[in-house]
Design a protein around this motif. Sequence first.
Motif, PDB file in Angstrom:
ATOM      1  N   GLY A 145       0.807  -1.214   0.000  1.00  0.00           N
ATOM      2  CA  GLY A 145       0.000   0.000   0.000  1.00  0.00           C
ATOM      3  C   GLY A 145       0.843   1.268   0.000  1.00  0.00           C
ATOM      4  O   GLY A 145       0.579   2.204  -0.746  1.00  0.00           O
ATOM      5  N   GLY A 146       1.904   1.269   0.825  1.00  0.00           N
ATOM      6  CA  GLY A 146       2.764   2.443   0.895  1.00  0.00           C
ATOM      7  C   GLY A 146       3.470   2.684  -0.427  1.00  0.00           C
ATOM      8  O   GLY A 146       3.577   3.819  -0.900  1.00  0.00           O
ATOM      9  N   GLU A 147       3.934   1.585  -1.043  1.00  0.00           N
ATOM     10  CA  GLU A 147       4.624   1.719  -2.334  1.00  0.00           C
ATOM     11  C   GLU A 147       3.665   2.207  -3.413  1.00  0.00           C
ATOM     12  O   GLU A 147       4.039   3.002  -4.281  1.00  0.00           O
ATOM     13  CB  GLU A 147       5.233   0.371  -2.740  1.00  0.00           C
ATOM     14  CG  GLU A 147       6.412  -0.033  -1.876  1.00  0.00           C
ATOM     15  CD  GLU A 147       6.756  -1.516  -1.984  1.00  0.00           C
ATOM     16  OE1 GLU A 147       7.872  -1.882  -1.589  1.00  0.00           O
ATOM     17  OE2 GLU A 147       5.912  -2.309  -2.444  1.00  0.00           O
ATOM     18  N   GLN A 148       2.415   1.715  -3.336  1.00  0.00           N
ATOM     19  CA  GLN A 148       1.434   2.185  -4.315  1.00  0.00           C
ATOM     20  C   GLN A 148       1.154   3.672  -4.151  1.00  0.00           C
ATOM     21  O   GLN A 148       0.960   4.392  -5.133  1.00  0.00           O
ATOM     22  CB  GLN A 148       0.118   1.398  -4.169  1.00  0.00           C
ATOM     23  CG  GLN A 148       0.224  -0.013  -4.707  1.00  0.00           C
ATOM     24  CD  GLN A 148      -1.123  -0.712  -4.771  1.00  0.00           C
ATOM     25  OE1 GLN A 148      -2.162  -0.108  -4.555  1.00  0.00           O
ATOM     26  NE2 GLN A 148      -1.093  -1.992  -5.066  1.00  0.00           N
ATOM     27  N   GLN A 149       1.162   4.133  -2.895  1.00  0.00           N
ATOM     28  CA  GLN A 149       0.957   5.561  -2.674  1.00  0.00           C
ATOM     29  C   GLN A 149       2.120   6.359  -3.254  1.00  0.00           C
ATOM     30  O   GLN A 149       1.920   7.399  -3.869  1.00  0.00           O
ATOM     31  CB  GLN A 149       0.808   5.842  -1.176  1.00  0.00           C
ATOM     32  CG  GLN A 149       0.429   7.267  -0.857  1.00  0.00           C
ATOM     33  CD  GLN A 149      -0.930   7.643  -1.415  1.00  0.00           C
ATOM     34  OE1 GLN A 149      -1.927   6.990  -1.147  1.00  0.00           O
ATOM     35  NE2 GLN A 149      -0.986   8.681  -2.233  1.00  0.00           N
ATOM     36  N   MET A 150       3.334   5.834  -3.069  1.00  0.00           N
ATOM     37  CA  MET A 150       4.508   6.493  -3.661  1.00  0.00           C
ATOM     38  C   MET A 150       4.370   6.533  -5.177  1.00  0.00           C
ATOM     39  O   MET A 150       4.656   7.541  -5.816  1.00  0.00           O
ATOM     40  CB  MET A 150       5.792   5.731  -3.312  1.00  0.00           C
ATOM     41  CG  MET A 150       6.171   5.766  -1.855  1.00  0.00           C
ATOM     42  SD  MET A 150       7.572   4.636  -1.587  1.00  0.00           S
ATOM     43  CE  MET A 150       7.478   4.439   0.195  1.00  0.00           C
ATOM     44  N   LEU A 151       3.918   5.415  -5.737  1.00  0.00           N
ATOM     45  CA  LEU A 151       3.786   5.333  -7.196  1.00  0.00           C
ATOM     46  C   LEU A 151       2.730   6.323  -7.691  1.00  0.00           C
ATOM     47  O   LEU A 151       2.938   7.032  -8.675  1.00  0.00           O
ATOM     48  CB  LEU A 151       3.428   3.902  -7.615  1.00  0.00           C
ATOM     49  CG  LEU A 151       3.232   3.682  -9.114  1.00  0.00           C
ATOM     50  CD1 LEU A 151       4.464   4.102  -9.903  1.00  0.00           C
ATOM     51  CD2 LEU A 151       2.906   2.215  -9.416  1.00  0.00           C
ATOM     52  N   ALA A 152       1.602   6.384  -6.975  1.00  0.00           N
ATOM     53  CA  ALA A 152       0.543   7.296  -7.395  1.00  0.00           C
ATOM     54  C   ALA A 152       1.039   8.743  -7.351  1.00  0.00           C
ATOM     55  O   ALA A 152       0.758   9.545  -8.251  1.00  0.00           O
ATOM     56  CB  ALA A 152      -0.683   7.121  -6.509  1.00  0.00           C
ATOM     57  N   LEU A 153       1.821   9.043  -6.320  1.00  0.00           N
ATOM     58  CA  LEU A 153       2.369  10.388  -6.182  1.00  0.00           C
ATOM     59  C   LEU A 153       3.410  10.654  -7.276  1.00  0.00           C
ATOM     60  O   LEU A 153       3.402  11.701  -7.936  1.00  0.00           O
ATOM     61  CB  LEU A 153       2.995  10.512  -4.786  1.00  0.00           C
ATOM     62  CG  LEU A 153       3.309  11.874  -4.224  1.00  0.00           C
ATOM     63  CD1 LEU A 153       2.079  12.762  -4.238  1.00  0.00           C
ATOM     64  CD2 LEU A 153       3.807  11.738  -2.780  1.00  0.00           C
ATOM     65  N   GLY A 154       4.294   9.670  -7.490  1.00  0.00           N
ATOM     66  CA  GLY A 154       5.317   9.800  -8.524  1.00  0.00           C
ATOM     67  C   GLY A 154       4.694   9.933  -9.907  1.00  0.00           C
ATOM     68  O   GLY A 154       5.131  10.731 -10.723  1.00  0.00           O
ATOM     69  N   ARG A 155       3.652   9.160 -10.139  1.00  0.00           N
ATOM     70  CA  ARG A 155       2.967   9.195 -11.431  1.00  0.00           C
ATOM     71  C   ARG A 155       2.381  10.582 -11.681  1.00  0.00           C
ATOM     72  O   ARG A 155       2.497  11.121 -12.783  1.00  0.00           O
ATOM     73  CB  ARG A 155       1.856   8.137 -11.432  1.00  0.00           C
ATOM     74  CG  ARG A 155       1.126   7.990 -12.725  1.00  0.00           C
ATOM     75  CD  ARG A 155       0.055   6.921 -12.654  1.00  0.00           C
ATOM     76  NE  ARG A 155      -0.985   7.253 -11.682  1.00  0.00           N
ATOM     77  CZ  ARG A 155      -2.033   6.475 -11.415  1.00  0.00           C
ATOM     78  NH1 ARG A 155      -2.167   5.308 -12.026  1.00  0.00           N
ATOM     79  NH2 ARG A 155      -2.933   6.850 -10.544  1.00  0.00           N
ATOM     80  N   ALA A 156       1.791  11.174 -10.623  1.00  0.00           N
ATOM     81  CA  ALA A 156       1.243  12.519 -10.778  1.00  0.00           C
ATOM     82  C   ALA A 156       2.360  13.525 -11.052  1.00  0.00           C
ATOM     83  O   ALA A 156       2.199  14.452 -11.851  1.00  0.00           O
ATOM     84  CB  ALA A 156       0.459  12.918  -9.535  1.00  0.00           C
ATOM     85  N   MET A 157       3.527  13.328 -10.412  1.00  0.00           N
ATOM     86  CA  MET A 157       4.631  14.269 -10.598  1.00  0.00           C
ATOM     87  C   MET A 157       5.268  14.162 -11.977  1.00  0.00           C
ATOM     88  O   MET A 157       5.964  15.064 -12.411  1.00  0.00           O
ATOM     89  CB  MET A 157       5.693  14.063  -9.509  1.00  0.00           C
ATOM     90  CG  MET A 157       5.271  14.507  -8.133  1.00  0.00           C
ATOM     91  SD  MET A 157       4.533  16.152  -8.143  1.00  0.00           S
ATOM     92  CE  MET A 157       5.964  17.164  -8.513  1.00  0.00           C
ATOM     93  N   MET A 158       5.029  13.032 -12.656  1.00  0.00           N
ATOM     94  CA  MET A 158       5.586  12.848 -14.006  1.00  0.00           C
ATOM     95  C   MET A 158       5.037  13.874 -14.994  1.00  0.00           C
ATOM     96  O   MET A 158       5.605  14.089 -16.057  1.00  0.00           O
ATOM     97  CB  MET A 158       5.295  11.439 -14.518  1.00  0.00           C
ATOM     98  CG  MET A 158       6.157  10.349 -13.927  1.00  0.00           C
ATOM     99  SD  MET A 158       7.895  10.529 -14.313  1.00  0.00           S
ATOM    100  CE  MET A 158       7.898  10.182 -16.083  1.00  0.00           C
ATOM    101  N   SER A 159       3.899  14.502 -14.649  1.00  0.00           N
ATOM    102  CA  SER A 159       3.370  15.506 -15.573  1.00  0.00           C
ATOM    103  C   SER A 159       3.852  16.909 -15.188  1.00  0.00           C
ATOM    104  O   SER A 159       3.472  17.888 -15.798  1.00  0.00           O
ATOM    105  CB  SER A 159       1.838  15.458 -15.581  1.00  0.00           C
ATOM    106  OG  SER A 159       1.338  15.820 -14.309  1.00  0.00           O
ATOM    107  N   GLU A 160       4.694  16.987 -14.158  1.00  0.00           N
ATOM    108  CA  GLU A 160       5.137  18.272 -13.618  1.00  0.00           C
ATOM    109  C   GLU A 160       3.977  19.248 -13.523  1.00  0.00           C
ATOM    110  O   GLU A 160       3.955  20.287 -14.200  1.00  0.00           O
ATOM    111  CB  GLU A 160       6.281  18.859 -14.455  1.00  0.00           C
ATOM    112  CG  GLU A 160       7.595  18.611 -13.773  1.00  0.00           C
ATOM    113  CD  GLU A 160       8.809  19.121 -14.522  1.00  0.00           C
ATOM    114  OE1 GLU A 160       8.672  20.025 -15.361  1.00  0.00           O
ATOM    115  OE2 GLU A 160       9.899  18.603 -14.247  1.00  0.00           O
ATOM    116  N   PRO A 161       2.997  18.921 -12.682  1.00  0.00           N
ATOM    117  CA  PRO A 161       1.783  19.738 -12.645  1.00  0.00           C
ATOM    118  C   PRO A 161       2.018  21.069 -11.936  1.00  0.00           C
ATOM    119  O   PRO A 161       2.956  21.210 -11.154  1.00  0.00           O
ATOM    120  CB  PRO A 161       0.820  18.873 -11.831  1.00  0.00           C
ATOM    121  CG  PRO A 161       1.703  18.100 -10.912  1.00  0.00           C
ATOM    122  CD  PRO A 161       2.975  17.850 -11.674  1.00  0.00           C
TER     123      PRO A 161
END
Lengths: 243, 294
Positions: free
Chosen positions: A141-157
């Motif tokens: 779960g923690g890793e998935q949260q990191m991934l979800a956060l990292g995935r969002a940051m990939m768009s440099e929002p």
Amino acid sequence: MSALLEIAGLELAYGQVAVCRNISLRLDRGEIVALIGANGAGKSTTLRAIAGLLSPRRGTIAFGGRDVTALPSYERSKLGIALVPEGRRVFPFLTVRENLELGGFNSRKDPSTLKRRMERVFAMFPRLSERSSQNAGTLSGGEQQMLALGRAMMSEPQLLCLDEPSLGLAPIIVHDIFQTIRAINAAGTSILLVEQNARHAFETAQRGYVLQTGSVIASGSCATLKRDPRVQEAYLGRTATRR
Amino acid sequence: MTTTIVLQQAINGIVLGSLYVLVALGLTLIYGVLVQINFAHADFVTLGAFAAYFFMHLVGLGYIPSIAVALIVGAAMGWLINASIFTPLRRKNNELLPLIATIGVSVMMQNLMLAWFGPIPYAFETEFSRHVIRFAGIFVSWQNVIIIVVSALTIALLYVFMKFTFLGKALRAVSQDRETAGLMGINPNFLIMLTFVIASALAGMGGAMLAPVLVLTPFAGTSVIVKAFAIVIIGGFGNVEGTILAGLIVGLIESYTTQFLNPGLIDIVVFALLLLMLAIRPTGLISERREENV
């Protein structure tokens, strides 16, 4: 300070069921703003409307001075709005790397930018780098949260909306996640944070809005909100009152 | 002697199986992205067969270009029907409407073809059917060589597309979580369109290659689609690798049943396998691993 996000008179409903009656809020560039409130107060629904997953019955959403109320989610993503949705919602049968690549979908024609962003995400979350070829559904779960956060940051929002990043995670991981959120903000991304854990929210954000059954009942700087008796009673418990 | 027969039937089975795979892949792709069954898929197979037939006979450039024509006609028709019928219906937010519309489209396409081409079966013969290669007692027609090569190339290309291109990854993302894919900046409507075009192109191409072994009438696709549905279920709905494996297995079962049992038993054997699969492995041959830690 110019407003990055400005919401006025938002009324939201799922079918016939009204969830939010009249939400107005603003977020300035560079800020972290927290939305707090009990279960069912309409926090997640508000975030979904900002990301374009739910069209409002009434009211407007302006982003960077532009009315985006009628834009679908994929257009808003191109403008710089990213949402880490409730329950993380990683793509379970894509690898960690593929999840991140899709986070940068809008920059798909620019491989060098994607590579740079992915290196930054891996630097932020070394665990993801170790598991980059693993299916996202197999992560903890923690890793998935990191991934979800990292995935969002990939768009440099410009605006990062976070829906309950601490939900269901061990306290030590929650601590890390909030540290990362502060670091992301320090690097220039504005953040709208939905949290049930008001204490974490107030430690991280500068300003906050308190939602109750679909309306904003209090707003202001976190320092002010912390002293508000309604907030103390409902969300902080007795330890905070004692101070 | 027996080994020769076994090998010979293995080749026949693979030929038939690769054609089933082409048809079934379209069904499975559409199901994966839309969670919807396309009952009109069979008619794209028929359309492809007729497109190839008429291109061969009216233009006369030979069989191989006509496969490409069937692919293009299938893709164009898939785009047209999705844009004109399915997309407007999907906007109404009622999942049943597009599903029922696929049945309507099927009836419409069959009857249009009936009006144009008539009910009498066409004899589809290609210049490659009569040329046979003999190798260690096995006979392979050039037609079958073409089928195997073209199918294998197409399946490999599709695999590379899905696995390694941005659009292919986006397509898989849409089939796993359409809403979240939208958050990534992926326009789901574009990928739905793309899926229909790819699926219909595969069906059209499959039709052009199936035509010589089918009784080519406006209802020809129906005989294939029943097996394609069985293949999609055996392979696991929405699962590309499973569909490829299941298609080849069904092709082999069909050729061995013809050889050792009785051609009339083919459907019974295939559907017995289907029932068995549903009983012991309802998620399909290669079930995606759903280990999720929370």
